[in-house]
Design an enzyme around this catalytic site. Structure first.
Site, PDB file in Angstrom:
ATOM      1  N   ASP A  47      18.726  65.006  46.400  1.00 31.90           N
ATOM      2  CA  ASP A  47      17.305  65.148  46.261  1.00 31.90           C
ATOM      3  C   ASP A  47      16.214  64.487  47.270  1.00 31.90           C
ATOM      4  OD1 ASP A  47      14.474  64.723  45.585  1.00 31.90           O
ATOM      5  OD2 ASP A  47      14.420  62.875  45.698  1.00 31.90           O
ATOM      6  N   SER A  48      15.535  64.830  47.838  1.00 36.63           N
ATOM      7  CA  SER A  48      15.540  64.540  49.658  1.00 36.63           C
ATOM      8  C   SER A  48      14.972  62.967  49.371  1.00 36.63           C
ATOM      9  CB  SER A  48      13.949  64.619  49.232  1.00 36.63           C
ATOM     10  OG  SER A  48      13.087  64.228  48.778  1.00 36.63           O
ATOM     11  N   CYS A 100      15.418  67.504  41.660  1.00 32.25           N
ATOM     12  CA  CYS A 100      14.152  68.211  43.143  1.00 32.25           C
ATOM     13  C   CYS A 100      13.457  69.045  42.065  1.00 32.25           C
ATOM     14  CB  CYS A 100      15.087  67.980  43.925  1.00 32.25           C
ATOM     15  SG  CYS A 100      13.549  68.019  45.340  1.00 32.25           S
ATOM     16  N   GLU A 121       9.486  57.027  49.260  1.00 30.64           N
ATOM     17  CA  GLU A 121      10.449  57.266  49.829  1.00 30.64           C
ATOM     18  C   GLU A 121      10.346  56.354  50.810  1.00 30.64           C
ATOM     19  OE1 GLU A 121      13.390  58.900  49.245  1.00 30.64           O
ATOM     20  OE2 GLU A 121      13.888  58.234  50.677  1.00 30.64           O
ATOM     21  N   CYS A 145       7.529  66.039  40.377  1.00 23.19           N
ATOM     22  CA  CYS A 145       7.997  65.224  40.949  1.00 23.19           C
ATOM     23  C   CYS A 145       8.964  63.988  40.785  1.00 23.19           C
ATOM     24  CB  CYS A 145       7.047  64.716  42.566  1.00 23.19           C
ATOM     25  SG  CYS A 145       8.385  63.998  43.826  1.00 23.19           S
ATOM     26  N   HIS A 189      10.754  61.937  42.349  1.00 27.01           N
ATOM     27  CA  HIS A 189      10.243  60.400  42.791  1.00 27.01           C
ATOM     28  C   HIS A 189       8.770  59.905  42.037  1.00 27.01           C
ATOM     29  CE1 HIS A 189      11.840  61.522  47.229  1.00 27.01           C
ATOM     30  NE2 HIS A 189      11.902  60.746  47.005  1.00 27.01           N
TER      31      HIS A 189
HETATM   32  N1  DGL Z   1      11.302  64.529  44.647  1.00 29.16           N
HETATM   33  C1  DGL Z   1      11.419  65.616  44.995  1.00 29.16           C
HETATM   34  C2  DGL Z   1      10.362  66.364  43.971  1.00 29.16           C
HETATM   35  O1  DGL Z   1      10.967  66.242  42.754  1.00 29.16           O
HETATM   36  C3  DGL Z   1      11.104  65.908  46.195  1.00 29.16           C
HETATM   37  C4  DGL Z   1       9.894  64.628  46.854  1.00 29.16           C
HETATM   38  C5  DGL Z   1       9.672  65.619  48.719  1.00 29.16           C
HETATM   39  O2  DGL Z   1      10.442  65.657  49.366  1.00 29.16           O
HETATM   40  O3  DGL Z   1       8.670  66.453  48.497  1.00 29.16           O
HETATM   41  O4  DGL Z   1       9.881  67.645  43.863  1.00 29.16           O
END
Ligand code: DGL
Length: 212
Positions: A7-8, A70, A149, A175, A177
């Site tokens: 993931d990011s 993600c 983040e 998302c 996050h």
């Molecule tokens: N956590 C990620 C998602 O589910 C990406 C968030 C991002 O880096 O923009 O989309």
């Protein structure tokens, strides 16, 4: 079995926790690619390069199942990845639109990154599942994944995005996050059910392991 996640950043740990609980005896590896966060604000060309680098690393470490933890990378890259790496099994994470719609509620809000909101895959999910008496609204949340983040001004970003939001019966956290700040988001929707797809991803991983 070696299962790789990426993931990011830390968002995907919300999925890793659920998968580990269901399948405690597998071997897990996780790339939190915070250097490239936010994925949701990258172009298609940039994103596929970043995502491929993560998959290559996980493959080098011996992963045979890759969980794209993600929504942004899944909705925009999973089809390409399946073609590029036919020997790997990919499990994607998509906004749980179907789950929300199937629960029978009338008004659903999908919160996700700008990249996910404009993806053809999400639009198709809504188009294919929305019932006549239901309303599904989509909301791009620029800056929110990044704030989570970095753990910086999450309340300020949420307030900017949600201060005038309507009432909904269900809110899809599109998302990974966002699952980490469920309680904060719930304050803006005291009567709504907050839904993510994490359990579904874990069940899918279990099915693939049993098949193998
Ligand atoms: N956590 C990620 C998602 O589910 C990406 C968030 C991002 O880096 O923009 O989309």
């Amino acid at each position: 079995m070696k299962i790789g996640f990426f993931d990011s950043g830390k968002g995907g740990t919300s999925i890793l926790d659920v998968v580990k609980k269901l399948l405690p005896n597998e071997e897990y590896m996780y790339i939190g690619d915070s250097e490239n966060c936010p994925y949701g604000e990258k172009s298609d060309e940039e994103l596929i390069k970043i995502v491929q680098a993560n998959v290559d690393r996980l493959k080098d470490w011996g992963a045979t199942i890759i969980v794209i933890a993600c929504n942004t990378a899944t909705t925009r890259c999973i089809d390409k990845l399946r073609k590029i790496y036919p020997d790997l099994k990919f499990v994607g994470t998509e906004p749980a639109v179907k789950l929300a719609i199937m629960s029978g509620v009338k008004k659903v809000l999908v919160m996700a990154t700008p990249g996910t909101i404009k993806s053809e895959r999400l639009l198709a999910l809504v188009r294919d599942n929305e019932k006549q008496d239901q309303e599904v609204d989509l909301m791009a949340c620029p800056g929110l994944a990044d704030a989570i983040e970095k753990d910086e001004d999450i309340d300020g970003v949420l307030d900017e995005l949600l201060k005038d939001v309507k009432e909904y019966d269900a809110v899809v956290l599109g998302c990974t996050h966002y699952s980490l700040i469920k309680n904060k988001i719930q304050r803006y929707f005291p009567n709504a059910k907050l839904i993510d797809g994490n359990e579904g991803v874990a069940k899918r991983v279990k099915i693939i392991i049993n098949e193998k």
